[in-house]
Design a protein around this motif. Structure first.
Motif, PDB file in Angstrom:
ATOM      1  N   VAL A 130       0.708  -1.354   0.067  1.00 29.39           N
ATOM      2  CA  VAL A 130       0.090   0.140   0.065  1.00 29.39           C
ATOM      3  C   VAL A 130       0.979   1.297  -0.069  1.00 29.39           C
ATOM      4  N   HIS A 179      -4.006  -3.736   6.661  1.00 29.29           N
ATOM      5  CA  HIS A 179      -4.502  -2.714   5.361  1.00 29.29           C
ATOM      6  C   HIS A 179      -5.169  -1.548   5.794  1.00 29.29           C
ATOM      7  N   VAL A 182      -3.684   2.250   4.663  1.00 33.80           N
ATOM      8  CA  VAL A 182      -4.684   2.958   3.855  1.00 33.80           C
ATOM      9  C   VAL A 182      -4.787   4.131   4.457  1.00 33.80           C
ATOM     10  N   ALA A 217      -3.649   1.384  -4.677  1.00 32.69           N
ATOM     11  CA  ALA A 217      -2.836   0.787  -3.691  1.00 32.69           C
ATOM     12  C   ALA A 217      -3.561  -0.311  -2.725  1.00 32.69           C
ATOM     13  N   SER A 218      -4.892   0.208  -2.449  1.00 37.60           N
ATOM     14  CA  SER A 218      -5.728  -0.890  -1.662  1.00 37.60           C
ATOM     15  C   SER A 218      -5.925  -2.045  -2.591  1.00 37.60           C
TER      16      SER A 218
END
Length: 193
Positions: A44, A85, A89, A118-119
């Motif tokens: 990410v 995650h 983010v 990126a996610s």
């Protein structure tokens, strides 16, 4: 919850050990999931030091809030990955927004596009890492070695129908990376943040 739906014993025991404050449990959890957490954060953020920071944050959070994990919602691995995650983010969005506020290049729409890309990439990595080995191996042969399903079948020693099935299932799993939910997470574990 039926016996089939029960979370793995290891997940339940690990949560109980963490709740009791067993430092050895945190070490065991770190050994098992640190590379996953770091890899997701790096995917990410694209920055080694930032990924190191997210890794520390995730394991600090797990240590301080072991009861935040609900085994009924899914595996501990998924919860830890979802936490990594989400934090990565959030960090990317905050860093890019701060750069934009300082007059850096780009627009708010470009920022959100970068965060979204990126996610999705991080979710795709998680999905590939989490899929059953036969599916992952078939996809790796097809993608990295440019094998078609016939060649994949020969390489794996399976029928052509089985090779097609594995490739199809692997691609179906991978296609879910664009979903709004976090990687493999049950609805209660939130989304891309």
């Amino acid at each position: 919850m039926t016996k089939k739906d029960a979370p793995p014993r290891w997940d339940r025991r690990m949560q109980q050990r963490l709740a009791r404050g067993e430092a050895a449990a945190l070490g065991e959890l770190y050994d098992r999931f640190a590379s996953l957490v770091h890899g997701l954060a790096h995917r990410v953020l694209g920055d080694e030091r930032a990924a190191d920071g997210i890794t520390r944050e995730v394991f600090t959070h797990v240590w301080e809030h072991p009861d935040a994990y609900d085994p009924k919602q899914g595996p501990l691995r998924t919860w830890v990955a979802t936490l990594a995650h989400r934090l990565a983010v959030q960090r990317l969005r905050a860093t890019e927004a701060a750069a934009l506020a300082r007059g850096g290049p780009g627009t708010a729409e470009e920022l959100e596009d970068k965060v979204r890309h990126a996610s999705v990439a991080a979710r795709a990595d998680y999905i590939v890492q989490s899929m059953p080995t036969p599916l992952r191996t078939a996809l790796e042969l097809a993608y990295f070695q440019r094998r078609d399903y016939r060649q994949t079948a020969v390489d794996l020693g399976v029928t052509e129908d089985e090779a097609r099935r594995r490739l199809r299932l692997g691609l179906q799993l991978l296609s879910t990376a664009h979903d709004a939910a976090a990687p493999g997470a049950p609805p209660g574990y939130g989304g891309a943040a």
